[in-house]
Design a protein around this motif. Structure first.
Motif, PDB file in Angstrom:
ATOM      1  N   THR A 197      41.162  33.675  25.341  1.00 27.11           N
ATOM      2  CA  THR A 197      41.973  34.667  24.640  1.00 27.11           C
ATOM      3  C   THR A 197      43.350  34.099  24.324  1.00 27.11           C
ATOM      4  OG1 THR A 197      42.845  36.930  24.742  1.00 27.11           O
ATOM      5  CG2 THR A 197      42.786  35.698  26.804  1.00 27.11           C
ATOM      6  N   ASP A 198      44.080  34.777  23.445  1.00 27.41           N
ATOM      7  CA  ASP A 198      45.463  34.416  23.151  1.00 27.41           C
ATOM      8  C   ASP A 198      46.435  35.090  24.114  1.00 27.41           C
ATOM      9  OD1 ASP A 198      44.634  32.940  20.966  1.00 27.41           O
ATOM     10  OD2 ASP A 198      44.902  34.587  19.555  1.00 27.41           O
ATOM     11  N   THR A 199      45.946  36.001  24.935  1.00 32.07           N
ATOM     12  CA  THR A 199      46.778  36.800  25.836  1.00 32.07           C
ATOM     13  C   THR A 199      46.696  36.251  27.252  1.00 32.07           C
ATOM     14  OG1 THR A 199      46.274  38.748  24.495  1.00 32.07           O
ATOM     15  CG2 THR A 199      47.207  39.138  26.684  1.00 32.07           C
ATOM     16  N   GLU A 200      47.839  36.029  27.873  1.00 32.57           N
ATOM     17  CA  GLU A 200      47.840  35.569  29.258  1.00 32.57           C
ATOM     18  C   GLU A 200      47.393  36.713  30.167  1.00 32.57           C
ATOM     19  OE1 GLU A 200      50.703  33.400  32.568  1.00 32.57           O
ATOM     20  OE2 GLU A 200      51.614  34.271  30.771  1.00 32.57           O
ATOM     21  N   LEU A 201      46.437  36.430  31.033  1.00 31.07           N
ATOM     22  CA  LEU A 201      45.953  37.402  32.011  1.00 31.07           C
ATOM     23  C   LEU A 201      46.437  36.977  33.390  1.00 31.07           C
ATOM     24  CD1 LEU A 201      42.334  37.907  30.648  1.00 31.07           C
ATOM     25  CD2 LEU A 201      44.346  39.339  30.248  1.00 31.07           C
ATOM     26  N   TYR A 202      46.620  37.956  34.281  1.00 29.51           N
ATOM     27  CA  TYR A 202      47.233  37.674  35.568  1.00 29.51           C
ATOM     28  C   TYR A 202      46.252  37.745  36.726  1.00 29.51           C
ATOM     29  CZ  TYR A 202      51.590  38.578  32.999  1.00 29.51           C
ATOM     30  OH  TYR A 202      52.619  38.542  32.097  1.00 29.51           O
ATOM     31  N   PRO A 203      46.133  36.663  37.500  1.00 32.05           N
ATOM     32  CA  PRO A 203      45.379  36.733  38.759  1.00 32.05           C
ATOM     33  C   PRO A 203      46.271  37.358  39.826  1.00 32.05           C
ATOM     34  CG  PRO A 203      46.190  34.518  38.417  1.00 32.05           C
ATOM     35  CD  PRO A 203      46.585  35.323  37.203  1.00 32.05           C
ATOM     36  N   GLU A 204      45.684  37.667  40.975  1.00 37.81           N
ATOM     37  CA  GLU A 204      46.462  38.224  42.074  1.00 37.81           C
ATOM     38  C   GLU A 204      47.505  37.205  42.523  1.00 37.81           C
ATOM     39  OE1 GLU A 204      45.786  40.385  46.387  1.00 37.81           O
ATOM     40  OE2 GLU A 204      44.160  39.230  45.510  1.00 37.81           O
ATOM     41  N   LEU A 205      48.656  37.709  42.898  1.00 35.65           N
ATOM     42  CA  LEU A 205      49.734  36.845  43.359  1.00 35.65           C
ATOM     43  C   LEU A 205      50.280  37.398  44.661  1.00 35.65           C
ATOM     44  CD1 LEU A 205      51.635  34.435  42.697  1.00 35.65           C
ATOM     45  CD2 LEU A 205      53.117  36.093  41.561  1.00 35.65           C
ATOM     46  N   GLN A 206      50.265  36.578  45.690  1.00 33.12           N
ATOM     47  CA  GLN A 206      50.831  36.975  46.978  1.00 33.12           C
ATOM     48  C   GLN A 206      52.355  36.888  46.889  1.00 33.12           C
ATOM     49  OE1 GLN A 206      48.919  38.111  49.523  1.00 33.12           O
ATOM     50  NE2 GLN A 206      47.154  37.825  48.181  1.00 33.12           N
ATOM     51  N   ALA A 207      53.044  37.779  47.568  1.00 29.97           N
ATOM     52  CA  ALA A 207      54.502  37.787  47.556  1.00 29.97           C
ATOM     53  C   ALA A 207      55.048  36.531  48.231  1.00 29.97           C
ATOM     54  CB  ALA A 207      55.028  39.031  48.262  1.00 29.97           C
ATOM     55  N   THR A 208      56.101  35.988  47.656  1.00 29.08           N
ATOM     56  CA  THR A 208      56.828  34.865  48.249  1.00 29.08           C
ATOM     57  C   THR A 208      58.311  35.239  48.232  1.00 29.08           C
ATOM     58  OG1 THR A 208      57.189  33.726  46.142  1.00 29.08           O
ATOM     59  CG2 THR A 208      55.153  33.206  47.337  1.00 29.08           C
ATOM     60  N   GLN A 209      59.144  34.349  48.700  1.00 31.49           N
ATOM     61  CA  GLN A 209      60.582  34.621  48.677  1.00 31.49           C
ATOM     62  C   GLN A 209      61.102  34.766  47.255  1.00 31.49           C
ATOM     63  OE1 GLN A 209      62.370  31.462  50.940  1.00 31.49           O
ATOM     64  NE2 GLN A 209      62.156  32.580  52.867  1.00 31.49           N
ATOM     65  N   SER A 210      60.507  34.060  46.320  1.00 36.20           N
ATOM     66  CA  SER A 210      61.005  34.084  44.943  1.00 36.20           C
ATOM     67  C   SER A 210      60.181  34.958  43.989  1.00 36.20           C
ATOM     68  CB  SER A 210      61.071  32.660  44.392  1.00 36.20           C
ATOM     69  OG  SER A 210      59.781  32.093  44.374  1.00 36.20           O
ATOM     70  N   GLN A 211      58.992  35.402  44.414  1.00 41.52           N
ATOM     71  CA  GLN A 211      58.152  36.194  43.514  1.00 41.52           C
ATOM     72  C   GLN A 211      57.622  37.432  44.216  1.00 41.52           C
ATOM     73  OE1 GLN A 211      55.210  33.259  42.192  1.00 41.52           O
ATOM     74  NE2 GLN A 211      56.164  33.355  40.179  1.00 41.52           N
TER      75      GLN A 211
END
Length: 119
Positions: free
Chosen positions: A63-77
């Motif tokens: 696709t042309d659209t970025e899709l998001y996988p799960e992201l665990q919390a970090t100090q910066s995100q």
């Protein structure tokens, strides 16, 4: 792009939180439509997966659209839930999304796993 079809994506805008009574309140869900091509994984792609993933029902999506996988919390995100894709009457969760931005036919390749409805 004639091989692409319209596919519904559900994205959690917020992670959710507990209210004053300790009850979990789910975050907002945004629904939108993308144009994408969904294909089975090749034998080579399947063989490169960890053993635990090989038994899952997986597909790849372009696709042309970025899709998001799960992201665990970090100090910066901040933590993020994975996008859910509704395709072929089933719900699929994004487990990876790689950019192919080479100024020829830029796109994203996402790997999806089938999940239970409402998961």
């Amino acid at each position: 792009m004639s091989f692409r079809i319209q596919i519904e994506v559900k994205r959690s805008n917020t992670a959710g939180d507990y209210d004053d009574n300790g009850k979990w309140v789910a975050g907002e869900i945004k629904t939108f439509v993308i144009n994408a091509s969904v294909q089975p994984l090749s034998i080579k792609e399947t063989e490169s997966l960890p053993d635990g993933r090989r038994s899952e029902n997986l597909v790849k999506l372009y696709t042309d659209t970025e899709l998001y996988p799960e992201l665990q919390a970090t100090q910066s995100q901040q933590a993020r839930k994975a996008d859910k894709v509704i395709w072929n009457g089933k719900t699929w969760e994004v487990i990876s999304c790689l950019p192919y931005q080479m100024n020829v036919i830029s796109h994203y390749k996402a790997t999806l796993k089938e999940v239970a409805e409402g998961a």
